[in-house]
Scaffold this motif. Structure first.
Motif, short mmCIF file in Angstrom:
data_model
loop_
_atom_site.label_atom_id
_atom_site.label_comp_id
_atom_site.label_asym_id
_atom_site.label_seq_id
_atom_site.Cartn_x
_atom_site.Cartn_y
_atom_site.Cartn_z
N LEU A 149 -4.44 -13.00 -1.90
CA LEU A 149 -3.68 -12.62 -2.85
C LEU A 149 -2.96 -11.74 -3.54
N ASN A 150 -3.56 -10.67 -3.08
CA ASN A 150 -2.55 -9.28 -3.20
C ASN A 150 -1.82 -8.81 -2.11
N GLY A 151 -2.48 -9.15 -0.87
CA GLY A 151 -1.24 -9.10 0.61
C GLY A 151 -0.47 -10.47 -0.02
N ILE A 152 -0.21 -11.27 -0.53
CA ILE A 152 0.47 -13.05 -0.37
C ILE A 152 1.92 -11.97 -1.48
N ILE A 153 0.88 -11.23 -2.12
CA ILE A 153 2.11 -11.41 -3.39
C ILE A 153 2.47 -10.19 -3.59
N GLY A 154 1.80 -9.39 -3.07
CA GLY A 154 2.86 -8.17 -2.39
C GLY A 154 3.53 -8.99 -1.49
N GLY A 155 3.19 -9.04 -0.25
CA GLY A 155 4.03 -9.46 1.18
C GLY A 155 3.11 -9.26 2.32
N MET A 156 2.70 -9.93 2.39
CA MET A 156 1.67 -10.58 3.81
C MET A 156 2.12 -10.03 5.29
N GLY A 157 1.82 -8.92 5.84
CA GLY A 157 1.92 -8.92 7.28
C GLY A 157 2.64 -7.64 7.09
N THR A 158 3.35 -7.01 5.40
CA THR A 158 4.19 -5.86 5.53
C THR A 158 3.22 -4.58 5.82
N LEU A 159 3.83 -3.68 5.66
CA LEU A 159 2.94 -2.62 5.10
C LEU A 159 2.78 -2.48 3.62
N LEU A 160 3.89 -2.26 3.35
CA LEU A 160 3.45 -1.87 1.73
C LEU A 160 3.43 -2.83 1.08
N GLY A 161 3.01 -4.28 1.24
CA GLY A 161 3.45 -5.24 -0.05
C GLY A 161 1.38 -5.59 -0.18
N PRO A 162 1.31 -5.06 0.51
CA PRO A 162 -0.93 -5.21 0.12
C PRO A 162 -0.94 -4.27 -0.49
N ILE A 163 -0.42 -2.33 -0.61
CA ILE A 163 -1.12 -1.80 -1.60
C ILE A 163 0.31 -1.87 -2.93
N VAL A 164 1.50 -2.85 -3.40
CA VAL A 164 1.94 -3.44 -4.30
C VAL A 164 1.12 -4.00 -4.81
N GLY A 165 0.63 -5.34 -4.28
CA GLY A 165 -0.20 -6.34 -4.76
C GLY A 165 -1.25 -5.78 -5.64
N ALA A 166 -1.64 -4.96 -4.56
CA ALA A 166 -3.01 -4.56 -5.41
C ALA A 166 -3.21 -3.50 -6.66
N LEU A 167 -2.50 -2.90 -6.94
CA LEU A 167 -1.69 -1.70 -7.35
C LEU A 167 -1.23 -2.31 -8.54
N LEU A 168 -0.53 -3.58 -8.69
CA LEU A 168 0.10 -4.15 -9.62
C LEU A 168 -1.47 -5.64 -9.94
N MET A 169 -1.49 -6.26 -8.88
CA MET A 169 -2.99 -7.43 -9.90
C MET A 169 -4.40 -6.88 -10.16
N THR A 170 -4.78 -5.51 -9.59
CA THR A 170 -6.02 -5.15 -9.81
C THR A 170 -6.52 -4.75 -11.54
N PRO A 171 -5.00 -3.35 -11.67
CA PRO A 171 -5.14 -3.59 -13.12
C PRO A 171 -4.68 -4.61 -14.14
N LEU A 172 -4.28 -5.74 -14.10
CA LEU A 172 -3.96 -6.53 -14.22
C LEU A 172 -5.10 -7.40 -14.58
N GLY A 173 -6.06 -7.33 -14.16
CA GLY A 173 -6.94 -8.76 -14.17
C GLY A 173 -8.14 -8.23 -14.58
N GLU A 174 -8.49 -6.53 -14.69
CA GLU A 174 -8.74 -6.23 -14.91
C GLU A 174 -8.81 -5.77 -16.65
N TRP A 175 -7.46 -5.48 -17.35
CA TRP A 175 -7.24 -5.65 -18.00
C TRP A 175 -6.98 -7.13 -19.45
N LEU A 176 -6.71 -8.21 -18.21
CA LEU A 176 -6.87 -9.17 -18.77
C LEU A 176 -8.50 -10.06 -19.43
#
Length: 350
Positions: A247-274
């Motif tokens: 999910l992190n990779g798909i949301i950030g941008g699957m197959g790109t360099l920056l996408g997985p990083i952006v996806g994990a940076l966004l979704m991990t703290p969101l999931g922990e906070w929720l």
């Protein structure tokens, strides 16, 4: 543009390195540790995504890494640092075992088969009580120190996993710009054409799978030492360590360099906070909100956050778009096809 990217990267690393000096809040540092773990796992998962391969089996490699370091430490008193290297090796071997029967499968057949592989290993960990202690799990010794990779405070864990994450990102960047990366991206476009040009695609995908699994196993080993307790339901959890990185990779941008990083940076703290906010009587509401966020992001930016913002940038900077369209390296222009670099022509404009 490359200089700007380098400066931004250096600035991000510097901020991350200085954060523990700014705050000693253990919960904040814990969230950061979890972010780095998921960035590392997602970046490792994304190596296969370079070739258009969607895997849901990375929880298997994560669990193999976790149990390897724990069993070696508890039963044989082998240092956890060496255990991390052993975890990478065993996870790579696990990838080979997965590849033999499954790597010739394509699309959803491969994806579902990898998910079944996770379930098989989870059941083995539950019922092989003599080795894994079954559902009770394994608890690492309470001894502390850098040599034993065990601490009371979060700061040492923070810097260790930050270093591991930077290594994973560096390997991903190197692969992306290497001959292997060009071949993988060509496979994602048209595997039959790439095979016709003489590239051994099974060996190419096997190499990507082994590297991805080894990196995932390293983070699994670190997580085992971080949480002290290793048990099948958690360490072989498809939800936590297969679906979430995907999910992190798909949301950030699957197959790109920056996408997985952006996806994990966004979704991990969101999931922990929720999870921490909606507990008790409202437990379950966090999944509803999380799902709504996912749906909104996918609907608004179907290609991922990175692709979405890239389109917005190009829309408001038409001069740069037209000037840079001839030398793009993202698959929008025709690339040379020879023995060293094989890619395809995509998005050619008349």
């Amino acid at each position: 543009m490359k200089k700007i990217h380098y400066l931004l990267s250096i600035g991000a690393v510097a901020i991350a390195a200085l954060l523990p000096l700014v705050t000693a809040d253990q919960f904040v540092l814990h969230i950061c540790v979890m972010i780095f773990i998921y960035v590392g796992i997602t970046v490792a998962w994304n190596i296969l995504a370079f070739g258009g391969i969607l895997s849901l089996g990375h929880a298997a490699f994560f669990g193999i890494g976790s149990y390897t370091v724990a069993l070696l430490y508890v039963n044989l008193n082998i240092n956890p640092w060496l255990g991390i290297l052993a975890a990478m090796l065993t996870a790579g071997i696990g990838a080979l075992c997965l590849a033999i029967p499954l790597l010739r499968l394509r699309g959803p057949f491969f994806t579902l088969s990898t998910l079944a592989f996770v379930e098989v290993l989870r059941l083995i960990a539950i019922y092989w009580v003599g080795l894994t202690n079954g559902s009770v799990g394994i608890t690492t010794p309470p001894a502390e120190g850098w040599a034993l990779l065990s601490f009371q405070e979060r700061q040492p864990y923070y810097y260790i996993v930050l270093f591991m994450t930077l290594i994973a990102i560096s390997i991903s960047v190197w692969i992306y710009h290497s001959k292997m990366g060009y071949h993988l991206r060509a496979v994602a476009s048209d595997e039959d054409a790439v095979r016709a040009l003489g590239v051994r695609t099974p060996r190419l995908k096997l190499t990507a799978l082994v590297i991805s699994a080894a990196l995932t196993g390293a983070f699994g080993a670190f997580t085992a030492m971080y949480f002290f307790v290793i048990e099948p339901e958690t360490n072989f959890s498809a939800t936590l360590y297969s679906i979430q990185p995907a999910l992190n990779g798909i949301i950030g941008g699957m197959g790109t360099l920056l996408g997985p990083i952006v996806g994990a940076l966004l979704m991990t703290p969101l999931g922990e906070w929720l999870r921490t906010t909606f507990s008790g009587a409202t437990q379950g509401l966090n999944f509803v909100i999380y799902g709504i966020v996912l749906i909104v992001i996918v609907r608004v930016m179907p290609g991922g956050i990175v692709a979405g913002f890239t389109k917005l940038y190009r829309r408001f900077r038409p001069a740069e778009r037209s000037a840079g369209s001839g030398d793009s390296k993202d698959g929008t222009a025709e690339e040379i096809v020879d023995d060293d670099h094989i890619s395809t022509t995509a998005g050619r404009r008349s």
